[in-house]
Motif scaffolding. Structure first.
Motif, PDB file in Angstrom:
ATOM      1  N   ARG A 213       0.831  -1.204   0.000  1.00 41.71           N
ATOM      2  CA  ARG A 213       0.000   0.000   0.000  1.00 41.71           C
ATOM      3  C   ARG A 213       0.865   1.254   0.000  1.00 41.71           C
ATOM      4  O   ARG A 213       1.916   1.311   0.641  1.00 41.71           O
ATOM      5  CB  ARG A 213      -0.919   0.020   1.226  1.00 41.71           C
ATOM      6  N   ARG A 226       5.658   2.217  -9.964  1.00 37.97           N
ATOM      7  CA  ARG A 226       4.389   1.517  -9.721  1.00 37.97           C
ATOM      8  C   ARG A 226       3.404   1.765 -10.862  1.00 37.97           C
ATOM      9  O   ARG A 226       2.714   0.846 -11.319  1.00 37.97           O
ATOM     10  CB  ARG A 226       3.774   1.985  -8.408  1.00 37.97           C
ATOM     11  N   MET A 230       1.935  -1.032 -13.447  1.00 32.82           N
ATOM     12  CA  MET A 230       0.507  -1.297 -13.651  1.00 32.82           C
ATOM     13  C   MET A 230       0.113  -1.186 -15.118  1.00 32.82           C
ATOM     14  O   MET A 230      -0.659  -2.010 -15.634  1.00 32.82           O
ATOM     15  CB  MET A 230      -0.330  -0.343 -12.790  1.00 32.82           C
ATOM     16  N   LEU A 245      -7.238  -3.633 -14.921  1.00 31.36           N
ATOM     17  CA  LEU A 245      -6.711  -2.570 -14.069  1.00 31.36           C
ATOM     18  C   LEU A 245      -7.220  -1.198 -14.508  1.00 31.36           C
ATOM     19  O   LEU A 245      -7.205  -0.866 -15.690  1.00 31.36           O
ATOM     20  CB  LEU A 245      -5.180  -2.570 -14.102  1.00 31.36           C
ATOM     21  N   ILE A 247      -6.065   2.284 -13.830  1.00 30.39           N
ATOM     22  CA  ILE A 247      -4.904   2.966 -13.247  1.00 30.39           C
ATOM     23  C   ILE A 247      -5.223   4.403 -12.868  1.00 30.39           C
ATOM     24  O   ILE A 247      -4.689   4.945 -11.897  1.00 30.39           O
ATOM     25  CB  ILE A 247      -3.722   2.904 -14.235  1.00 30.39           C
ATOM     26  N   SER A 250      -6.060   4.926  -9.278  1.00 34.19           N
ATOM     27  CA  SER A 250      -5.130   4.421  -8.270  1.00 34.19           C
ATOM     28  C   SER A 250      -4.560   5.560  -7.419  1.00 34.19           C
ATOM     29  O   SER A 250      -4.523   6.720  -7.837  1.00 34.19           O
ATOM     30  CB  SER A 250      -3.973   3.670  -8.933  1.00 34.19           C
ATOM     31  N   GLU A 251      -4.101   5.207  -6.235  1.00 34.49           N
ATOM     32  CA  GLU A 251      -3.481   6.180  -5.343  1.00 34.49           C
ATOM     33  C   GLU A 251      -2.199   6.734  -5.962  1.00 34.49           C
ATOM     34  O   GLU A 251      -1.887   7.923  -5.827  1.00 34.49           O
ATOM     35  CB  GLU A 251      -3.167   5.516  -4.000  1.00 34.49           C
ATOM     36  N   GLU A 252      -1.478   5.870  -6.666  1.00 35.89           N
ATOM     37  CA  GLU A 252      -0.229   6.304  -7.303  1.00 35.89           C
ATOM     38  C   GLU A 252      -0.485   7.388  -8.350  1.00 35.89           C
ATOM     39  O   GLU A 252       0.217   8.409  -8.390  1.00 35.89           O
ATOM     40  CB  GLU A 252       0.456   5.098  -7.966  1.00 35.89           C
TER      41      GLU A 252
END
Length: 278
Positions: A213, A226, A230, A245, A247, A250-252
């Motif tokens: 995480r 990251r 992905m 996925l 993307i 996503s948090e990233e």
């Protein structure tokens, strides 16, 4: 046949040194140090590369690929350096030397390693591209190397399992078990291996935590790797594709402020990278 679990056998092989572990090519360190040496001339570095005919020919092949190539063909390492710049040639040489680790005498394992190599190159070049795209140019080279090594733990585990199979031909290892071991252990083993190679803490950290995480301590280089990772999985540039996925959510992607346009451009950059890893 041992009553020990596969995990125990792998750990025992690594700790005892009985398994043939991937070795970091020292020539990569020499070439990368040359980039920092202001007194090292272009001619000297070109000769250093040309001393290994196999390496030189592979560097020229990649330099002339559609990914890097210009309107005319370069025929010498020095010409390649003049056209692409020393930093890019050292990057290509790094890829060429690292590729030698991703081989196997077993056809099934070899096919997996081809996909893993393509994934590693895609994430490396994608990470470099994204760093530059987001105006983190100073981190681009670090992002490239972190991306190249992020799944090195998978290579280590595959090599260990391959050695165990050779030494214990009666051993039956279901594919599901191998996949479970790789998924659960490749981060820890990757961080350990890079540390044993005395590489940067950044590379060790990315290899060791890239599926965990996101936290406040997750650095920019790791966030970039990251995202590239992905995208590669989404595109199927990986041993196991994950087309589902999303993307952008996503948090990233949020931490990096990525737009859908940037992610689409990154997909193109990763698809182009397949020319280099072939």
């Amino acid at each position: 046949m041992s009553d020990k679990s596969l995990t125990e056998l792998i750990n025992e092989a690594i700790e005892s040194g009985s398994s043939t572990l991937p070795v970091f090519p020292r020539a990569i360190t020499d070439l990368r140090n040359a980039l920092k040496d202001e007194n090292r001339s272009l001619d000297v570095i070109a000769k250093q590369l040309a001393m290994d005919p196999s390496l030189a020919s592979q560097v020229l092949r990649v330099a002339n690929s559609s990914f890097y190539g210009g309107l005319s063909t370069v025929n010498t390492v020095k010409d390649a350096i003049v056209r692409l710049g020393l930093a890019r040639i050292v990057q290509i040489a790094t890829l060429v030397m690292q590729k030698g680790l991703f081989t196997s005498k077993d056809s099934a394992t070899g096919q997996y390693l081809v996909k893993l190599w393509q994934h590693s190159v895609a994430v490396a070049l994608g990470s470099e591209w994204l760093a530059k795209r987001l105006a983190y140019g100073a981190l681009a080279e670090e992002a490239f190397m972190a991306g190249l090594f992020h799944d090195i733990g998978e290579l280590l585990l595959i090599k260990c399992i391959e050695d165990l199979r050779i030494k214990n031909p009666e051993m039956v290892l279901p594919d599901d078990l191998i996949r479970e071991i790789i998924d659960s252990q490749h981060q820890e083993k990757g961080g350990w291996l890079l540390n044993s190679w005395n590489l940067s803490e950044v590379y060790c950290g990315v290899a060791g935590t890239h599926h965990q995480r996101v936290t406040e301590e997750t650095g920019t280089v790791e966030l970039i790797v990251r995202v590239a990772d992905m995208v590669a999985y989404k595109l199927g540039i990986a041993p196991n594709a994950q087309p589902e996925l999303v993307i952008s959510s996503s948090e990233e992607a949020s931490r990096l402020g990525l737009s859908d346009i940037t992610l689409a451009e990154l997909e193109i950059a990763l698809e182009d990278s397949l020319v280099v890893s072939s």
